[in-house]
Design an enzyme around this catalytic site. Sequence first.
Site, short mmCIF file in Angstrom:
data_model
loop_
_atom_site.label_atom_id
_atom_site.label_comp_id
_atom_site.label_asym_id
_atom_site.label_seq_id
_atom_site.Cartn_x
_atom_site.Cartn_y
_atom_site.Cartn_z
N CYS A 96 -20.41 -25.78 -22.29
CA CYS A 96 -19.17 -26.01 -22.99
C CYS A 96 -19.45 -25.65 -24.42
CB CYS A 96 -18.47 -27.38 -23.10
SG CYS A 96 -19.97 -28.52 -23.77
N HIS A 137 -18.72 -33.31 -25.98
CA HIS A 137 -18.27 -32.07 -25.37
C HIS A 137 -17.61 -31.30 -26.51
CE1 HIS A 137 -16.25 -29.62 -22.27
NE2 HIS A 137 -15.06 -30.04 -22.52
N ASN A 193 -9.54 -26.34 -23.99
CA ASN A 193 -10.84 -27.00 -23.08
C ASN A 193 -11.30 -25.77 -22.27
OD1 ASN A 193 -12.73 -28.33 -21.97
ND2 ASN A 193 -11.43 -30.04 -21.05
#
Length: 466
Positions: A259, A410, A432
């Site tokens: 990520c 994250h 995202n």
Amino acid sequence: MLQFLLKTAFLLSFVILIKADTPANCTYEDIRGFWVFHEGPRGNDKAINCSEKINITSAYYVRLEFPNTALDLDGNVGFWTIIYNQGFEVVINNRKYFAFSYYTEKGREVTSFCQHTFWGWSHGTGVNPSDWSCYIGAKVDEDQKPKVHQTLSENLLTAQQMLENRLYQTDKDHIEKINSIQSSWTATHYDFLNEMKISDLIKMAGGKKSNIISRPKPSPIDKETQILASKLPDEFDWRNVSGVNYISPIRNQGSCGSCYAFASMAMNEARLRIKSLNTEQTIFSPQDIVECSEYSQGCDGGFPYLISGKYAEDFGLVEESCNPYKGRDGKCSTDKSCKRRYSTKYHYVGGFYGACNEALMKIELARNGPLVVGFQVYDDFLSYRGGIYHHTGARDLTNFKWNPFEETNHAVLLVGYGTDKATGQDYWIVKNSWGTGWGEKGYFRIRRGNDECAIGSLAVGSDIVV
Ligand SMILES: *[C@@H]1O[C@H](CO)[C@@H](O)[C@H](O)[C@H]1NC(C)=O
Ligand SMILES: *[C@@H]1O[C@H](CO)[C@@H](O)[C@H](O)[C@H]1NC(C)=O
Ligand SMILES: *[C@@H]1O[C@H](CO)[C@@H](O)[C@H](O)[C@H]1NC(C)=O
Ligand SMILES: *[C@@H]1O[C@H](CO)[C@@H](O)[C@H](O)[C@H]1NC(C)=O
């Protein structure tokens, strides 16, 4: 006087009771935790003699949690209790297990070994229990490989690894609970989650290596910043600035803890579009980061500051086609002939680690472009469908299915902000990297102004060289 007599009588009976017991003295806290039960063959009747030498034929792992919940690796939920200080009984998956805690006696010297049991009895539940077997229990350190009695051929993982090797299980109760206790956002079931191991989900949400044990608190907002921030428009979205979209398409990182690479590439892509007035719509290669960067740990995680900034300044970024995404670790296979693109002036918003706050983020976002932010992912976030997210804590309210998801850090891309017309709730708009099928077409909104899930504590910006 009467009271004294009663007290003495009570104490006497207590002493007698203790004398009738085994010398083991094990407390609730001694027993609570993760256990392996090594079991002999089943199919016996109650005449079974568990003091004879038993050949172990299987291992059963069970976690005894507060206050009386027992959980196994298949997700079965049962209960357990200690029995005075003598041993404990577990009832789970249609079986009962009881054994005395282990101790040794040398003359008058007694030592309790509460991490072990003697051989005990296991059988099916019901009025006329059947299918008896003998078992022996050993407590397992969650971070170590379990100790095995006798020989048991088994590929030994640590207890935690065994838990995380299980597939995620959709928890309808959890989703219903989230949707019933608040109306700010909705949760849903995603098929793709059930196809993933819990260890993969942990990677997808940031990975263990990028977890931040102690986060900085957002720094106080000074007056000047407050005034500057209040002069900005009430709503801002880099996906639609006077009808123009400066954000590159949503991508999917899969079950690799990359990520930080996706968020870092996404920031540089967006800032390049902004600076070039959308004439340069490059997609950068996160696989180059996963394979080639020594500033991060590949699919195990990394930190955006070192990638969106430092790596981009020191080594530069390449286009996706120079090393297309594979979603796994590997040798650096980036095409050497590819031109590298550099970025400079990388910084934590506020100037240094710990100086960030949401007013500064708003200002930098609107002035310079999207920012990489990190935030704490709790398991309720995985099933986010839409609305303004905040952590519900719904899991803590009752007994749910057992997905031992660890909280992670994250990295994502902040692209805008706004305020909900109906509720007045301020929110951030965030890109995202879990594909377009998740959330609001791959995006989510999250509460703004209260450092929700620590989203306001660490934002990173940098300046791409055009
Ligand atoms: C058992 O251990 C506890 C402390 O762990 C102690 O307070 C208690 O007196 C012990 N009981 C017996 C019967 O030895
Ligand atoms: C069970 O086996 C042990 C060890 O072989 C023996 O000492 C004991 O007498 C047996 N108990 C019964 C009830 O048969
Ligand atoms: C235990 O296993 C050994 C070796 O496989 C075998 O010889 C023995 O008979 C077994 N004992 C019992 C009680 O089943
Ligand atoms: C962009 O925003 C304008 C005004 O806020 C709106 O009218 C338009 O529909 C939006 N465009 C897109 C593609 O969402």
